[in-house]
Design a protein around this motif. Structure first.
Motif, mmCIF file in Angstrom:
data_model
loop_
_atom_site.group_PDB
_atom_site.id
_atom_site.type_symbol
_atom_site.label_atom_id
_atom_site.label_comp_id
_atom_site.label_asym_id
_atom_site.label_seq_id
_atom_site.Cartn_x
_atom_site.Cartn_y
_atom_site.Cartn_z
ATOM 1 N N UNK A 27 0.823 -1.214 0.000
ATOM 2 C CA UNK A 27 0.000 0.000 0.000
ATOM 3 C C UNK A 27 0.860 1.269 0.000
ATOM 4 N N UNK A 28 1.953 1.241 0.751
ATOM 5 C CA UNK A 28 2.844 2.408 0.767
ATOM 6 C C UNK A 28 3.472 2.627 -0.611
ATOM 7 N N UNK A 29 3.874 1.544 -1.269
ATOM 8 C CA UNK A 29 4.457 1.679 -2.604
ATOM 9 C C UNK A 29 3.416 2.200 -3.589
ATOM 10 N N UNK A 41 4.599 14.379 -5.091
ATOM 11 C CA UNK A 41 5.856 14.063 -4.428
ATOM 12 C C UNK A 41 6.965 13.917 -5.461
ATOM 13 N N UNK A 42 8.169 14.304 -5.087
ATOM 14 C CA UNK A 42 9.337 14.043 -5.933
ATOM 15 C C UNK A 42 9.658 12.554 -5.854
ATOM 16 N N UNK A 43 10.520 12.089 -6.733
ATOM 17 C CA UNK A 43 10.872 10.668 -6.695
ATOM 18 C C UNK A 43 11.563 10.310 -5.386
ATOM 19 N N UNK A 44 12.390 11.209 -4.863
ATOM 20 C CA UNK A 44 13.055 10.953 -3.587
ATOM 21 C C UNK A 44 12.080 10.888 -2.427
ATOM 22 N N UNK A 47 10.005 7.701 -2.757
ATOM 23 C CA UNK A 47 10.797 6.532 -2.347
ATOM 24 C C UNK A 47 10.870 6.464 -0.828
ATOM 25 N N UNK A 48 11.030 7.630 -0.209
ATOM 26 C CA UNK A 48 11.064 7.688 1.253
ATOM 27 C C UNK A 48 9.733 7.212 1.842
ATOM 28 N N UNK A 49 8.624 7.640 1.266
ATOM 29 C CA UNK A 49 7.309 7.195 1.726
ATOM 30 C C UNK A 49 7.174 5.682 1.587
ATOM 31 N N UNK A 50 7.650 5.147 0.478
ATOM 32 C CA UNK A 50 7.562 3.707 0.238
ATOM 33 C C UNK A 50 8.556 2.919 1.095
ATOM 34 N N UNK A 51 9.538 3.622 1.657
ATOM 35 C CA UNK A 51 10.517 2.956 2.505
ATOM 36 C C UNK A 51 11.549 2.157 1.730
ATOM 37 N N UNK A 52 11.825 2.602 0.490
ATOM 38 C CA UNK A 52 12.797 1.891 -0.348
ATOM 39 C C UNK A 52 13.775 2.895 -0.945
ATOM 40 N N UNK A 53 14.951 2.421 -1.391
ATOM 41 C CA UNK A 53 15.901 3.327 -2.037
ATOM 42 C C UNK A 53 15.321 3.928 -3.318
#
Length: 126
Positions: A27-29, A41-44, A47-53
């Motif tokens: 769901x986060x992704x 959101x920016x890509x960075x 990615x932070x929201x999704x918890x991945x690099x």
């Protein structure tokens, strides 16, 4: 950091075909990708929201056919025009072994000229 509690119907978990412990990351992704796609959101940040690099996030965007190319036609034309002007500036500057005359140029142009000079020196050494 904020914490959000969601109530998810069991049918949704079954339909998604994920284990309940995987649901949060899925769901986060999904939320991060949609917010990125909408330009929220920016890509960075996504990615932070999704918890991945960020690199992994960008690959996930490709997997779901979400474009990372966000420029409008007008922005693209402006970038191309700016690049053309920078190239003309570079062509008008004679290459010199010293970088002192380059101090009046913007940092981007200085770094590009430095790369060109290094490449030219490498070619001369070969």
């Amino acid at each position: 950091m904020y914490q959000l509690t969601l109530t998810i119907p069991e049918e949704t978990i079954l339909a998604l075909n994920v284990k309940p412990e995987q649901l949060q990351s899925e769901l986060l992704l999904a939320a991060a990708m949609k917010l990125y796609e909408l330009g929220k959101l920016s890509s960075g940040a996504a990615a932070n929201l999704a918890g991945i690099p960020k690199v992994l996030f960008l690959s996930q965007l490709a997997k779901y056919d979400i474009s990372t190319f966000k420029l409008t036609e007008a922005e693209l034309i402006e970038d191309l025009t700016h690049t053309s002007i920078q190239q003309e500036t570079l062509l008008s500057i004679p290459l010199s072994p010293t970088l002192e005359p380059l101090t009046d140029l913007d940092p981007w142009t200085q770094s590009l000229i430095g790369v060109i000079q290094l490449k030219q020196k490498n070619l001369n050494n070969d």
